[in-house]
Design a protein around this motif. Sequence first.
Motif, short mmCIF file in Angstrom:
data_model
loop_
_atom_site.label_atom_id
_atom_site.label_comp_id
_atom_site.label_asym_id
_atom_site.label_seq_id
_atom_site.Cartn_x
_atom_site.Cartn_y
_atom_site.Cartn_z
N TYR A 69 0.84 -1.19 0.00
CA TYR A 69 0.00 0.00 0.00
C TYR A 69 0.88 1.25 0.00
CZ TYR A 69 -3.49 3.47 0.97
OH TYR A 69 -4.31 4.59 0.87
N ALA A 70 1.88 1.27 0.87
CA ALA A 70 2.78 2.44 0.95
C ALA A 70 3.51 2.65 -0.38
CB ALA A 70 3.78 2.26 2.09
N ALA A 137 -5.78 -3.28 3.02
CA ALA A 137 -7.00 -2.57 3.43
C ALA A 137 -6.78 -1.80 4.74
CB ALA A 137 -8.16 -3.55 3.57
N LEU A 138 -6.07 -2.41 5.68
CA LEU A 138 -5.77 -1.72 6.93
C LEU A 138 -4.94 -0.47 6.68
CD1 LEU A 138 -4.96 -4.71 9.31
CD2 LEU A 138 -6.91 -3.13 9.48
N ALA A 139 -3.93 -0.58 5.82
CA ALA A 139 -3.06 0.56 5.53
C ALA A 139 -3.86 1.71 4.92
CB ALA A 139 -1.93 0.14 4.60
N ALA A 140 -4.90 1.38 4.15
CA ALA A 140 -5.72 2.42 3.53
C ALA A 140 -6.55 3.18 4.57
CB ALA A 140 -6.64 1.81 2.48
N ARG A 141 -6.80 2.56 5.71
CA ARG A 141 -7.69 3.16 6.70
C ARG A 141 -6.98 3.67 7.95
NH1 ARG A 141 -9.90 0.04 3.37
NH2 ARG A 141 -12.08 0.01 2.81
N VAL A 144 -0.62 6.57 9.25
CA VAL A 144 0.70 6.03 8.91
C VAL A 144 1.40 5.49 10.15
CG1 VAL A 144 2.98 6.60 8.00
CG2 VAL A 144 0.94 7.46 6.85
N TRP A 145 1.32 6.21 11.26
CA TRP A 145 2.01 5.77 12.47
C TRP A 145 1.51 4.40 12.92
CZ3 TRP A 145 -0.57 4.46 16.82
CH2 TRP A 145 -1.85 4.98 17.01
N ALA A 146 0.22 4.11 12.72
CA ALA A 146 -0.33 2.81 13.13
C ALA A 146 0.19 1.70 12.22
CB ALA A 146 -1.85 2.85 13.13
N SER A 147 0.30 1.99 10.93
CA SER A 147 0.86 0.99 10.01
C SER A 147 2.31 0.70 10.35
CB SER A 147 0.75 1.48 8.55
OG SER A 147 -0.59 1.54 8.14
N VAL A 148 3.08 1.74 10.62
CA VAL A 148 4.49 1.56 11.01
C VAL A 148 4.58 0.76 12.30
CG1 VAL A 148 6.59 2.77 11.74
CG2 VAL A 148 5.29 3.61 9.77
N ALA A 149 3.72 1.07 13.26
CA ALA A 149 3.70 0.34 14.53
C ALA A 149 3.36 -1.13 14.32
CB ALA A 149 2.71 0.99 15.51
N MET A 150 2.44 -1.41 13.40
CA MET A 150 2.09 -2.81 13.10
C MET A 150 3.28 -3.56 12.52
SD MET A 150 -1.79 -2.77 11.59
CE MET A 150 -1.71 -4.51 11.20
N VAL A 151 4.00 -2.94 11.59
CA VAL A 151 5.16 -3.59 10.99
C VAL A 151 6.19 -3.89 12.07
CG1 VAL A 151 7.12 -3.28 9.42
CG2 VAL A 151 4.83 -2.59 8.69
N ILE A 152 6.52 -2.89 12.86
CA ILE A 152 7.51 -3.09 13.93
C ILE A 152 7.02 -4.11 14.94
CG2 ILE A 152 8.69 -1.96 15.87
CD1 ILE A 152 8.71 0.61 14.07
N GLY A 153 5.76 -4.01 15.32
CA GLY A 153 5.19 -4.94 16.30
C GLY A 153 5.19 -6.38 15.82
N PHE A 154 4.75 -6.60 14.58
CA PHE A 154 4.73 -7.96 14.05
C PHE A 154 6.14 -8.52 13.92
CE2 PHE A 154 0.40 -7.57 11.70
CZ PHE A 154 -0.26 -8.04 12.81
#
Length: 186
Positions: A69-70, A137-141, A144-154
């Motif tokens: 998405y990014a 779909a998550l990245a679209a909604r 950006v900080w939440a998407s970055v946090a998900m990547v780092i968290g996972f």
Amino acid sequence: MFTRRSAPFWATFLIILLAAAWLLWIGREPICRCGFVKLWHGETMSSENSQHLADWYTPSHVIHGLLFYAGLWLVARRLPFGWRLTIATLVEAAWEIVENSDAIIERYRAVTISLDYYGDSVINSVADILAMVLGFALAARLPVWASVAMVIGFEALTAWLIRDGLALNVLMLLWPMDAVRAWQGG
């Protein structure tokens, strides 16, 4: 039913269907050889790894969706969401096909700790593609900080729990390191 607006979603569905058909055609198991399908299989050092719907590698496919998405936002943001999703699905489906080729399976076995890996089941590959769709779909909604946090968290979660993840997987496929392999082996 089929409209100009729905075209990218039908194309996305067709890509997933064709990927599954290709994987079946090249001899991938439709489901786990054990004869049943589980929602979750959490044992990585097992012949059932990558054979069920979700496993410890599912988060890496969600990350694919976030990253696709990014990337597509950067280079193709003028395209509608649906067509960007179609492109991302095509890339993910292509990866699932390549990942399940004999050459890549042997590469995994040669340079990673996945000695018993013999490829994904078709149902696992389809679920992996759908996990990418979820990430997209998550990245679209999400902000950006939440998407970055998900990547780092996972990545942190899988590195901690199974000593693997997307970054380590890519590293070991492209540039295997004995120190990383020893650490992953426990």
